[in-house]
Design an enzyme around this catalytic site. Structure first.
Site, PDB file in Angstrom:
ATOM      1  CB  THR A 272      42.304 -58.139 118.923  1.00 29.87           C
ATOM      2  OG1 THR A 272      42.568 -56.903 119.590  1.00 29.87           O
ATOM      3  CG2 THR A 272      43.221 -58.262 117.727  1.00 29.87           C
TER       4      THR A 272
ATOM      5  NE  ARG B  51      31.403 -54.689 125.880  1.00 31.46           N
ATOM      6  CZ  ARG B  51      32.121 -54.720 126.995  1.00 31.46           C
ATOM      7  NH1 ARG B  51      31.559 -54.378 128.132  1.00 31.46           N
ATOM      8  NH2 ARG B  51      33.387 -55.088 126.988  1.00 31.46           N
TER       9      ARG B  51
ATOM     10  CB  ALA C  62      31.712 -57.183 131.763  1.00 32.16           C
TER      11      ALA C  62
ATOM     12  CG  PHE D 257      36.189 -57.006 132.242  1.00 28.55           C
ATOM     13  CD1 PHE D 257      37.411 -56.446 131.867  1.00 28.55           C
ATOM     14  CD2 PHE D 257      35.205 -56.166 132.741  1.00 28.55           C
ATOM     15  CE1 PHE D 257      37.637 -55.075 132.001  1.00 28.55           C
ATOM     16  CE2 PHE D 257      35.435 -54.794 132.874  1.00 28.55           C
ATOM     17  CZ  PHE D 257      36.651 -54.256 132.497  1.00 28.55           C
TER      18      PHE D 257
ATOM     19  CG  PHE E 116      51.378 -61.144 122.489  1.00 25.87           C
ATOM     20  CD1 PHE E 116      51.558 -59.784 122.718  1.00 25.87           C
ATOM     21  CD2 PHE E 116      50.124 -61.693 122.739  1.00 25.87           C
ATOM     22  CE1 PHE E 116      50.519 -58.986 123.179  1.00 25.87           C
ATOM     23  CE2 PHE E 116      49.082 -60.904 123.201  1.00 25.87           C
ATOM     24  CZ  PHE E 116      49.279 -59.541 123.426  1.00 25.87           C
TER      25      PHE E 116
ATOM     26  CD1 TRP F 268      47.121 -56.995 117.572  1.00 26.77           C
ATOM     27  CD2 TRP F 268      49.156 -57.356 116.703  1.00 26.77           C
ATOM     28  NE1 TRP F 268      47.871 -55.871 117.796  1.00 26.77           N
ATOM     29  CE2 TRP F 268      49.128 -56.059 117.277  1.00 26.77           C
ATOM     30  CE3 TRP F 268      50.334 -57.797 116.099  1.00 26.77           C
ATOM     31  CZ2 TRP F 268      50.233 -55.200 117.269  1.00 26.77           C
ATOM     32  CZ3 TRP F 268      51.447 -56.943 116.078  1.00 26.77           C
ATOM     33  CH2 TRP F 268      51.384 -55.662 116.661  1.00 26.77           C
TER      34      TRP F 268
END
Length: 558
Positions: free
Chosen positions: A75, A96, A275, A303, A383, A411
């Site tokens: 994100t 990826r 990964a 990761f 968040f 986001w």
């Protein structure tokens, strides 16, 4: 107001025809091979034609160790790409491709989230342009040809007990980890023990992601070791004569895929090694091509930085002659709280003390990334439950580590929510502060390389291995493979090999269970602790909730 789900947002995307996205990067429609209206492959002839251009700036996005709270690395990668374009830079992103296994297992697909996504989200999480199917087919063609060679007289004198080429499938299927093949009598060949890995752990996947072109791809495929004779001498893929046909199967898969973000900025999505069990980076072809076409290329490594960033630096950059100009380290207040001992159910409550306690994990990643000689900035992925005091606690901690943490709201707000980070990234990349160097030299012995990663990145007391493992590494050194880098396969959830050890543990060791030589990809895979190269599905897999609704739309892929 109820927040829209990622898939609802993706469904409302105002996509532009893929030819328009290509034109933004100077790719003519003749050099795009469209798959529908919204995705295309970039032709090899075009890629060859831009090789003499200068490179843009390379920005790596990595993260703290993942927690069930979610960090939002992809994100942030997507948001930053959009943010750089918003402030007037010509930027592209490179991520990826998704593996089907985890989509139907733990996570239900991902291509970013909220208003920082790559689309078409459903196709990218399912069959996309068929790259993973091609890799699976090429890999298993070689498996079939090995067994067929043995069946028809075994001219190469392969020791059937020492066939090291396992089969692959892009699915989480624990039943296939350890199997017996060729049962049922003479017509079916000679029974032997075998097994499956997930496609993203295949050496063919790694080769596709590291090869420079089709000739390099074919050579690397030929270099793969598939078995050993009784005298322990290796049998190569080219001895089985499979390298040519495998290259044919991978011809289209080698070409990078071009798609777009929700804000219609270019995104290359190509290759997808995990990964935790593989090298965790998108393809060299996609990254190097993007660097020729854009002033800024934002890419990610899977990761936490202990896995993805370490392999990006020590494997991908080393092999491809790349060097990142800046690194973005993604963290969340929620994850800091989890690292500080708060349970997932209690994350909604303000807990500044837990954040301070949990920041040790972030601090270690900051110092690890700096040890590669690259400037780092922390992105706090926002968040709605985060409080000002919690955000300030993270910012204060990072400042004491000699870096800056910037709150990012991509986001919820797309590029408008990440402008501050975009400006900081430009400042770091233009400063020329990067003085990149990998962690260890090529000449270092294989076990010493493993031990160096264990001590310097995981902060362990040592790596430990049985004599059989050390003997195997020594034998490979004698055969001329001692210069290869190391690809650690270990849990992503901790700096240690114990998934439950959060924070910044010390006093632990790294037990090496098994080593595998990827002579074509050009690294040694080191399997640590309990990590599996074929995952299983959880008790309640995501697949149970994925379906078509009455409108024919996909539900449950996030």
């Amino acid at each position: 107001m109820a927040h829209k789900s990622d898939i609802e947002i993706a469904r409302e995307a105002k996509k532009r025809p893929i030819q328009e996205i290509g034109a933004r990067l100077g790719i003519g429609s003749d050099d795009l091979l469209p798959y529908g209206h919204d995705k295309a492959k970039v032709s090899q002839t075009f890629i060859d034609s831009v090789q003499d251009r200068p490179n843009g700036k390379l920005i790596l996005v990595t993260a703290i160790n993942p927690t069930p709270a979610g960090e939002g690395k992809t994100t942030t990668t997507v948001g930053l790409g959009d943010g750089l374009n918003r402030i007037g830079k010509n930027a592209a992103i490179c991520i990826r491709e998704a593996s089907l296994g985890p989509n139907f297992g733990m996570k239900g697909g991902a291509a970013g989230g909220g208003y920082a996504q790559v689309v078409p989200m459903e196709e990218m999480n399912l069959h996309f342009t068929g790259d993973f199917h091609a890799i699976t087919s090429a890999h298993n063609l070689l498996s079939a040809m090995i067994d067929n060679h043995i069946y028809w007289g075994n001219e190469l004198e392969i020791d059937q007990r020492r066939v090291v080429w396992r089969r692959v499938l892009d699915m989480n299927d624990r039943a296939l980890r350890d199997v017996v093949t060729s049962l049922g009598g003479v017509a079916n060949g000679f029974p032997r023990q075998a097994g499956f890995d997930i496609t993203v752990a295949s050496e063919v996947m790694a080769i596709l992601c590291l090869a420079k072109n089709l000739a390099d791809l074919e050579k690397r495929l030929g270099d793969m070791i598939v078995a050993y004779r009784r005298d322990r001498s290796p049998v190569y893929c080219r001895d089985i004569k499979a390298d040519g046909a495998m290259t044919v199967l991978l011809k289209d898969a080698m070409q990078p895929n071009l798609v777009q973000t929700l804000e219609n900025n270019p995104a290359f999505v190509h290759g997808g090694p995990f990964a935790n069990i593989a090298h965790g980076c998108n393809s060299v072809t996609a990254t190097t091509t993007a660097l020729k076409l854009a002033d800024y290329v934002v890419t990610e490594a899977g990761f936490g930085a202990d896995l993805g960033a370490e392999k990006f630096m020590n494997i991908k950059c080393r092999k491809a002659g790349l060097a990142p100009d800046a690194v973005v380290l993604v963290a969340t207040c929620r994850a800091m709280k989890m690292n500080g001992g708060v349970t997932k159910d209690d994350l909604g409550r303000e807990d500044v003390d837990a954040i301070r306690k949990g920041c040790a994990n972030l601090g270690r990643h900051i110092s690890n990334v700096k040890s590669f000689g690259v400037p780092v900035v922390v992105a706090i992925n926002h968040f709605v439950t985060d409080t000002d005091a919690e955000v300030e606690a993270v910012k204060d901690y990072v400042a004491r580590q000699g870096a800056e943490a910037i709150l990012c709201k991509h986001w919820a707000h797309g590029s408008a929510g990440i402008e501050d980070l975009a400006h900081k990234v430009v400042q770091l990349a233009e400063s020329g502060a990067a003085n990149f160097a990998p962690l260890y030299p090529d000449e270092m012995g294989l076990f010493d390389k493993i031990d160096t990663i264990a001590r310097r990145i995981y902060h362990a007391d040592a790596a430990i291995a049985d004599k059989s493992v050390r003997d195997q590494l020594h034998a490979w050194e004698q055969q001329g493979y001692g210069h290869l880098p190391i690809c650690m396969a270990k849990t992503q959830y901790s700096f240690s090999t114990d998934a439950n050890l959060r924070g910044a543990p010390t006093g632990h060791t790294v037990p090496v269970r098994e080593v595998r030589l990827s002579a074509g990809a050009g690294f040694v895979v080191v399997i640590c602790g309990e990590i599996m190269t074929m995952p299983g599905l959880p008790r309640q897999p995501s697949a149970e909730n994925i379906r078509l609704n009455d409108a024919g739309e996909i539900e449950g892929l996030f």
